[in-house]
Design an enzyme around this catalytic site. Sequence first.
Site, PDB file in Angstrom:
ATOM      1  N   ASP A   1      29.175  23.823  41.176  1.00 51.50           N
ATOM      2  CA  ASP A   1      29.916  22.649  41.647  1.00 51.50           C
ATOM      3  C   ASP A   1      31.339  22.650  41.109  1.00 51.50           C
ATOM      4  O   ASP A   1      32.298  22.352  41.828  1.00 51.50           O
ATOM      5  CB  ASP A   1      29.214  21.356  41.201  1.00 51.50           C
ATOM      6  CG  ASP A   1      27.792  21.294  41.687  1.00 51.50           C
ATOM      7  OD1 ASP A   1      27.414  22.127  42.537  1.00 51.50           O
ATOM      8  OD2 ASP A   1      27.043  20.422  41.205  1.00 51.50           O
TER       9      ASP A   1
ATOM     10  N   ASP B   1      22.569  29.395  40.469  1.00 50.24           N
ATOM     11  CA  ASP B   1      23.832  29.434  39.708  1.00 50.24           C
ATOM     12  C   ASP B   1      23.645  29.364  38.197  1.00 50.24           C
ATOM     13  O   ASP B   1      24.628  29.452  37.466  1.00 50.24           O
ATOM     14  CB  ASP B   1      24.817  28.352  40.188  1.00 50.24           C
ATOM     15  CG  ASP B   1      24.418  26.939  39.824  1.00 50.24           C
ATOM     16  OD1 ASP B   1      23.216  26.694  39.597  1.00 50.24           O
ATOM     17  OD2 ASP B   1      25.306  26.071  39.760  1.00 50.24           O
TER      18      ASP B   1
ATOM     19  N   GLU C   1      20.508  28.000  46.376  1.00 49.21           N
ATOM     20  CA  GLU C   1      20.230  26.839  45.526  1.00 49.21           C
ATOM     21  C   GLU C   1      19.468  27.255  44.266  1.00 49.21           C
ATOM     22  O   GLU C   1      18.540  28.075  44.338  1.00 49.21           O
ATOM     23  CB  GLU C   1      19.420  25.827  46.334  1.00 49.21           C
ATOM     24  CG  GLU C   1      19.979  24.431  46.323  1.00 49.21           C
ATOM     25  CD  GLU C   1      21.375  24.290  46.934  1.00 49.21           C
ATOM     26  OE1 GLU C   1      22.361  24.204  46.162  1.00 49.21           O
ATOM     27  OE2 GLU C   1      21.470  24.243  48.160  1.00 49.21           O
ATOM     28  N   HIS C   2      19.897  26.702  43.136  1.00 51.66           N
ATOM     29  CA  HIS C   2      19.314  26.987  41.821  1.00 51.66           C
ATOM     30  C   HIS C   2      19.442  28.471  41.445  1.00 51.66           C
ATOM     31  O   HIS C   2      18.661  28.984  40.649  1.00 51.66           O
ATOM     32  CB  HIS C   2      17.855  26.507  41.735  1.00 51.66           C
ATOM     33  CG  HIS C   2      17.767  25.009  41.673  1.00 51.66           C
ATOM     34  ND1 HIS C   2      17.679  24.323  40.486  1.00 51.66           N
ATOM     35  CD2 HIS C   2      17.812  24.080  42.648  1.00 51.66           C
ATOM     36  CE1 HIS C   2      17.656  23.008  40.751  1.00 51.66           C
ATOM     37  NE2 HIS C   2      17.735  22.843  42.057  1.00 51.66           N
TER      38      HIS C   2
ATOM     39  N   GLY D   1      24.332  14.379  45.908  1.00 49.07           N
ATOM     40  CA  GLY D   1      24.318  15.813  45.666  1.00 49.07           C
ATOM     41  C   GLY D   1      25.568  16.482  46.221  1.00 49.07           C
ATOM     42  O   GLY D   1      25.535  17.654  46.576  1.00 49.07           O
TER      43      GLY D   1
HETATM   44  C1  GLA Z   1      23.258  20.885  41.299  1.00 49.52           C
HETATM   45  C2  GLA Z   1      23.877  21.559  40.078  1.00 49.52           C
HETATM   46  C3  GLA Z   1      24.348  22.954  40.426  1.00 49.52           C
HETATM   47  C4  GLA Z   1      23.249  23.767  41.112  1.00 49.52           C
HETATM   48  C5  GLA Z   1      22.596  22.968  42.236  1.00 49.52           C
HETATM   49  C6  GLA Z   1      21.391  23.668  42.798  1.00 49.52           C
HETATM   50  O1  GLA Z   1      24.225  20.677  42.272  1.00 49.52           O
HETATM   51  O2  GLA Z   1      24.977  20.806  39.613  1.00 49.52           O
HETATM   52  O3  GLA Z   1      24.794  23.601  39.258  1.00 49.52           O
HETATM   53  O4  GLA Z   1      22.299  24.224  40.187  1.00 49.52           O
HETATM   54  O5  GLA Z   1      22.202  21.678  41.799  1.00 49.52           O
HETATM   55  O6  GLA Z   1      21.769  24.812  43.476  1.00 49.52           O
END
Ligand code: GLA
Length: 348
Positions: free
Chosen positions: A153, A21, A18-19, A105
């Site tokens: 995503d 990307d 997570e975070h 999410g």
């Molecule tokens: C959201 C963003 C992604 C990514 C996630 C965290 O889904 O759209 O690009 O940064 O948060 O991993």
Amino acid sequence: MTDAFTARAPGRVNLIGEHTDYNGGMVLPAALAVGLEVALVPRPDSAVAVASNGYDAPAIRDLADDAVGDWADPCVGALREANALGLLRGGATLEVQSTIPQGSGLSSSAALIVAVLKAAREAAGAGPDDVELAVAARRVENLYMGVPCGIMDQMAVALATPGTAMALDTRTLSCELVAFPRGYEMVVVHSGLTRKLTDGRYAARKAECDAAKRHFGTEDLCLLDRALVEAAELDDIPKRRTLHCLSEHARVQKAVAAMRAGDMASFGTLMNASHASMRDLFEMSLPEIDALVESSLKLGALGARLTGGGFGGCIVACVETERRETWLKELSARHARSRFIDAVGAEP
Ligand code: GLA
């Protein structure tokens, strides 16, 4: 609609990473069964007319309109991008059928943009490949909608296939599909707390990472050496955000190896470490979500963690298939606001 060009895109769940990307690291998302379908009819004028099963009234806009912060923005932005890519010449009438819950999410916005772009590619008869479409879809979010997200995503909803997880290197965009081992499921449970990427907290985390990038002189926080970061003279907050990024990236690499080996006990342990890092170092969890993760583990999950951008939305837990029903029943008895969304695992 008759004579419509159609395309489908799934929702996605991120299993770990997570975070990372937008910090040069790896992620491991998977396609969900929930998803959406778009039917597109090109128009000779510049109007955009969107109807969706999720909303009573259709939205009527123009290609020249700025984003207004509502559910139709992804469609207008995607059609502008489709024109820029030469896939369409003008607006379109769109019909959207979606089973992805909003504000969870699970990438409803990325799925909508990618599905519109794929339908526009159908209309053109040919066009950019799925990776290029994913990059274009991110432009819609970043530049048109003003959402400072990374590329996970869009890549996941454009390329992931059922029964596999997608090991994606967000720095190079190279990706490999890893088959789920049999006997386990990744169960997605909504916390009951909704969130929006535009509410400022995601952007705040991104700004903290940007500060760390300036300090270390790199875009790739995930690739920094831990000892170097620990010794750096840097404020506590950007330092902790960086430590999350680099450790999370390393966990994704280990999780991919564990999944390939069918070692879901190790995979679960990595999920738990990921949650602790999101909670303590990246500070993107909420007490209710921590409690949901804790109950998941007490009730027998091999691992559990918050998934997605944070500050609400869903958790994902690794559960043995044969225990799933009992596990879910007990979890929802303890957490009245939680609800089952979807589960992914090996294809039958
Ligand atoms: C959201 C963003 C992604 C990514 C996630 C965290 O889904 O759209 O690009 O940064 O948060 O991993």
